[in-house]
Design a protein around this motif. Structure first.
Motif: not given
Length: 291
Positions: A23-30, A58-66
């Motif tokens: 929500s803040k910055d899709p460029l920043t990967v946690p 977690p990485h797959e979830y991040f990419n899916a949300r993106r």
């Protein structure tokens, strides 16, 4: 607190943080170490329990949300340049974005722009998402005769949870008490999937279903479910983590070519009350309609 409740709480914290990053910055990967630290687990343990609870790393979830954000953005502004969208979301090129988008949704970004109806159906529920890695989860397949779902609606999901307000439980209880618990099954239904852990625009429907027609004045809204097959996934314990079972259930369907979802609302069926439940027993089931 049981071990499963602890794991769900740790995963929940990680999912919320991922959504905050997006929500803040899709460029920043946690970073995995940051997610694990915030959740109170080691990196290895956090990755393992996240996969176990959601069906995704977690990485797959991040990419899916993106990619969900990309799809929503295309629907809201079809005039935007794909390269601008790709760079905004952190993809190195138009090609890498198109590959990831196509793999996830089964159609290219340009196709989504040209066929907005098809793209909108992907927002409603992940019926056509592409996945290759097979996962396993406890489930049952059954054929159910037609039933009526009597419901009211509430908008918004908070930290992944629909119907977080206690008045919903009270309203369902009043409906059951007034019409006879023996013919009604408390139920929630979701025509569209929430776009993230905190989506205040998505509607959820709550009430109860019955195989018999009943004369009631609790709600004017009735949805008819025709006879058909259902995939059922049990949920044990706390209701606030039901969305993790939903995520895992969809990942199961996507990884098994033998199942195809049909155009019907997915539902969750309640066996215990959120106010008084046994943490080691089945509290609910996720039902996915299949052909």
């Amino acid at each position: 607190m049981s071990r499963i409740e602890l794991h769900r709480r740790q995963v929940q914290r990680g999912m919320v943080i991922i959504d905050e990053y997006l929500s803040k910055d899709p460029l920043t990967v946690p970073r995995m170490e940051d997610l694990a630290r915030a959740s109170g687990a080691s990196q290895y343990h956090f990755h393992r329990i996240f996969l176990a609870q959601t069906g995704e790393s977690p990485h797959e979830y991040f990419n899916a949300r993106r990619l969900q954000i990309a799809l929503s953005s295309l629907l809201s502004n079809k005039e935007q340049k794909l390269i601008d969208l790709a760079l905004w979301l952190g993809y190195e090129s138009h090609a890498s974005f198109t590959t990831a988008f196509s793999k996830r949704f089964g159609l290219a970004p340009r196709q989504a722009v040209l066929d907005l109806d098809a793209a909108a159906r992907l927002i409603e529920a992940p019926k056509k998402l592409v996945r290759t890695k097979k996962i396993e989860i406890e489930h049952d397949v059954s054929n159910e005769r037609a039933f009526n779902f009597y419901y009211r609606s509430q908008r918004g999901v908070t930290d992944g949870q629909f119907f977080a307000h206690e008045n919903v439980v009270q309203q369902i209880g009043d409906f059951l008490n007034a019409n006879g618990n023996e013919v009604l099954v408390p139920t929630g239904a979701f025509p569209k999937s929430p776009q993230g852990m905190n989506d205040q625009m998505v509607d959820g429907h709550f009430g109860a279903f019955s195989f018999a027609d009943i004369d009631q004045n609790w709600s004017e809204q009735v949805q008819r479910f025709e006879e058909g097959r259902w995939l059922k996934f049990p949920h044990i314990g706390e209701f606030q983590y039901l969305h993790q079972t939903w995520n895992r259930a969809y990942q199961f369907v996507l990884s098994h070519s033998g199942f195809e979802l049909r155009d019907e609302w997915p539902i969750e069926v309640y066996f215990q009350s959120p106010k008084n439940y046994q943490p080691t027993e089945k509290s609910a089931e996720v039902w996915l309609p299949i052909k």
